[in-house]
Write a protein that holds these residues in place. Sequence first.
Motif, PDB file in Angstrom:
ATOM      1  N   ILE A   1      -1.208  -3.545   3.244  1.00  0.00           N
ATOM      2  CA  ILE A   1      -0.737  -4.837   2.744  1.00  0.00           C
ATOM      3  C   ILE A   1       0.545  -4.652   1.943  1.00  0.00           C
ATOM      4  CG2 ILE A   1      -1.279  -6.705   1.119  1.00  0.00           C
ATOM      5  CD1 ILE A   1      -4.205  -6.495   2.114  1.00  0.00           C
ATOM      6  N   ALA A   2       0.611  -3.585   1.170  1.00  0.00           N
ATOM      7  CA  ALA A   2       1.811  -3.313   0.379  1.00  0.00           C
ATOM      8  C   ALA A   2       3.015  -3.043   1.282  1.00  0.00           C
ATOM      9  CB  ALA A   2       1.560  -2.138  -0.559  1.00  0.00           C
ATOM     10  N   ILE A   3       2.798  -2.319   2.366  1.00  0.00           N
ATOM     11  CA  ILE A   3       3.891  -2.074   3.317  1.00  0.00           C
ATOM     12  C   ILE A   3       4.332  -3.380   3.968  1.00  0.00           C
ATOM     13  CG2 ILE A   3       4.468  -0.957   5.523  1.00  0.00           C
ATOM     14  CD1 ILE A   3       2.685   1.413   4.530  1.00  0.00           C
ATOM     15  N   LEU A   4       3.370  -4.238   4.314  1.00  0.00           N
ATOM     16  CA  LEU A   4       3.699  -5.572   4.818  1.00  0.00           C
ATOM     17  C   LEU A   4       4.533  -6.330   3.786  1.00  0.00           C
ATOM     18  CD1 LEU A   4       3.364  -7.957   6.835  1.00  0.00           C
ATOM     19  CD2 LEU A   4       1.226  -8.501   5.625  1.00  0.00           C
ATOM     20  N   GLY A   5       4.127  -6.246   2.529  1.00  0.00           N
ATOM     21  CA  GLY A   5       4.862  -6.918   1.456  1.00  0.00           C
ATOM     22  C   GLY A   5       6.285  -6.413   1.318  1.00  0.00           C
ATOM     23  N   LEU A   6       6.463  -5.107   1.427  1.00  0.00           N
ATOM     24  CA  LEU A   6       7.814  -4.540   1.343  1.00  0.00           C
ATOM     25  C   LEU A   6       8.682  -5.033   2.508  1.00  0.00           C
ATOM     26  CD1 LEU A   6       7.020  -0.860   0.276  1.00  0.00           C
ATOM     27  CD2 LEU A   6       7.995  -2.685  -1.148  1.00  0.00           C
ATOM     28  N   ALA A   7       8.079  -5.153   3.686  1.00  0.00           N
ATOM     29  CA  ALA A   7       8.823  -5.646   4.855  1.00  0.00           C
ATOM     30  C   ALA A   7       9.238  -7.106   4.659  1.00  0.00           C
ATOM     31  CB  ALA A   7       7.986  -5.485   6.116  1.00  0.00           C
TER      32      ALA A   7
ATOM     33  N   LEU B   1      -1.951 -12.890   3.880  1.00  0.00           N
ATOM     34  CA  LEU B   1      -1.823 -12.518   5.296  1.00  0.00           C
ATOM     35  C   LEU B   1      -2.660 -11.284   5.616  1.00  0.00           C
ATOM     36  CD1 LEU B   1       2.026 -12.949   5.898  1.00  0.00           C
ATOM     37  CD2 LEU B   1       0.188 -14.359   6.840  1.00  0.00           C
ATOM     38  N   GLY B   2      -2.597 -10.278   4.758  1.00  0.00           N
ATOM     39  CA  GLY B   2      -3.338  -9.046   4.987  1.00  0.00           C
ATOM     40  C   GLY B   2      -4.827  -9.269   5.040  1.00  0.00           C
ATOM     41  N   GLU B   3      -5.341 -10.056   4.129  1.00  0.00           N
ATOM     42  CA  GLU B   3      -6.780 -10.344   4.140  1.00  0.00           C
ATOM     43  C   GLU B   3      -7.169 -11.085   5.409  1.00  0.00           C
ATOM     44  OE1 GLU B   3      -8.320 -12.069   0.584  1.00  0.00           O
ATOM     45  OE2 GLU B   3      -7.744 -10.343  -0.620  1.00  0.00           O
ATOM     46  N   GLY B   4      -6.307 -12.009   5.834  1.00  0.00           N
ATOM     47  CA  GLY B   4      -6.581 -12.732   7.075  1.00  0.00           C
ATOM     48  C   GLY B   4      -6.583 -11.814   8.289  1.00  0.00           C
ATOM     49  N   ILE B   5      -5.647 -10.892   8.327  1.00  0.00           N
ATOM     50  CA  ILE B   5      -5.578  -9.932   9.440  1.00  0.00           C
ATOM     51  C   ILE B   5      -6.814  -9.048   9.458  1.00  0.00           C
ATOM     52  CG2 ILE B   5      -4.340  -7.902  10.300  1.00  0.00           C
ATOM     53  CD1 ILE B   5      -1.732  -9.318   9.258  1.00  0.00           C
ATOM     54  N   PHE B   6      -7.199  -8.513   8.292  1.00  0.00           N
ATOM     55  CA  PHE B   6      -8.378  -7.645   8.240  1.00  0.00           C
ATOM     56  C   PHE B   6      -9.651  -8.406   8.589  1.00  0.00           C
ATOM     57  CE2 PHE B   6      -5.740  -4.949   5.297  1.00  0.00           C
ATOM     58  CZ  PHE B   6      -5.601  -3.906   6.194  1.00  0.00           C
ATOM     59  N   LYS B   7      -9.704  -9.657   8.211  1.00  0.00           N
ATOM     60  CA  LYS B   7     -10.875 -10.478   8.538  1.00  0.00           C
ATOM     61  C   LYS B   7     -10.981 -10.650  10.057  1.00  0.00           C
ATOM     62  CE  LYS B   7     -13.048 -14.183   6.104  1.00  0.00           C
ATOM     63  NZ  LYS B   7     -12.858 -15.353   5.259  1.00  0.00           N
ATOM     64  N   LYS B   8      -9.837 -10.935  10.696  1.00  0.00           N
ATOM     65  CA  LYS B   8      -9.837 -11.101  12.151  1.00  0.00           C
ATOM     66  C   LYS B   8     -10.183  -9.810  12.876  1.00  0.00           C
ATOM     67  CE  LYS B   8      -6.987 -15.085  12.807  1.00  0.00           C
ATOM     68  NZ  LYS B   8      -6.303 -15.822  13.832  1.00  0.00           N
ATOM     69  N   LEU B   9      -9.797  -8.690  12.290  1.00  0.00           N
ATOM     70  CA  LEU B   9     -10.103  -7.398  12.898  1.00  0.00           C
ATOM     71  C   LEU B   9     -11.535  -6.961  12.626  1.00  0.00           C
ATOM     72  CD1 LEU B   9      -6.832  -5.419  12.061  1.00  0.00           C
ATOM     73  CD2 LEU B   9      -7.522  -6.338  14.286  1.00  0.00           C
ATOM     74  N   GLY B  10     -12.224  -7.690  11.761  1.00  0.00           N
ATOM     75  CA  GLY B  10     -13.597  -7.366  11.444  1.00  0.00           C
ATOM     76  C   GLY B  10     -13.771  -6.248  10.441  1.00  0.00           C
ATOM     77  N   VAL B  11     -12.742  -5.947   9.691  1.00  0.00           N
ATOM     78  CA  VAL B  11     -12.824  -4.885   8.690  1.00  0.00           C
ATOM     79  C   VAL B  11     -12.653  -5.440   7.279  1.00  0.00           C
ATOM     80  CG1 VAL B  11     -12.090  -3.020  10.197  1.00  0.00           C
ATOM     81  CG2 VAL B  11     -10.368  -4.350   8.968  1.00  0.00           C
ATOM     82  N   TYR B  12     -12.934  -6.716   7.121  1.00  0.00           N
ATOM     83  CA  TYR B  12     -12.737  -7.368   5.834  1.00  0.00           C
ATOM     84  C   TYR B  12     -13.947  -7.187   4.934  1.00  0.00           C
ATOM     85  CZ  TYR B  12     -12.052 -11.023   2.392  1.00  0.00           C
ATOM     86  OH  TYR B  12     -11.890 -11.700   1.216  1.00  0.00           O
ATOM     87  N   ASN B  13     -13.696  -6.742   3.723  1.00  0.00           N
ATOM     88  CA  ASN B  13     -14.739  -6.732   2.702  1.00  0.00           C
ATOM     89  C   ASN B  13     -14.161  -7.146   1.356  1.00  0.00           C
ATOM     90  OD1 ASN B  13     -13.296  -4.475   2.036  1.00  0.00           O
ATOM     91  ND2 ASN B  13     -15.035  -3.073   2.030  1.00  0.00           N
TER      92      ASN B  13
END
Length: 158
Positions: A31-37, A143-155
Amino acid sequence: MTNLGNIVVLLLICVVLYFAGKNKDKKVALIAILGLAITSLLVSIIKPTVGELRPFLVLPHVNLLVQENGMYSFPSGHTSLVFTIATILGLSYKFKNVKLIYITLAIATIVGFSRIYLGVHYPVDVFGGIIVGVLSGLLSLKLGEGIFKKLGVYNGIY
């Protein structure tokens, strides 16, 4: 302190967090790398659009204390990047039941002040960088939480 706002240093922090951390740390690092981008993209669009020249290029009494190649000043890229990371890390972790955000924002504020002290930015540039960085950090977390949720790795990140 100003080098803490350098994208290479911040990416290195993310890489270390990813490889040395557990599952949550890996997610936060991504998520931090996404934020930097996101932040880098926004700053690269805003700087030439606003076109504000750096203080040492305009004001004769400003002593430049570091080498700076860019000519545009608003918003401060270092400040934007460090506040992005400060927001993401600060909201993702607690230290003895206190959110880390207070510590990370204090460090980021010192980086922002250093940019003014070094003669490469006006105070308004740093303030603009703070806004861009915090908003980018919050957007990246969402965005990161949404992506991880869609990938099924959200906690949950925080």
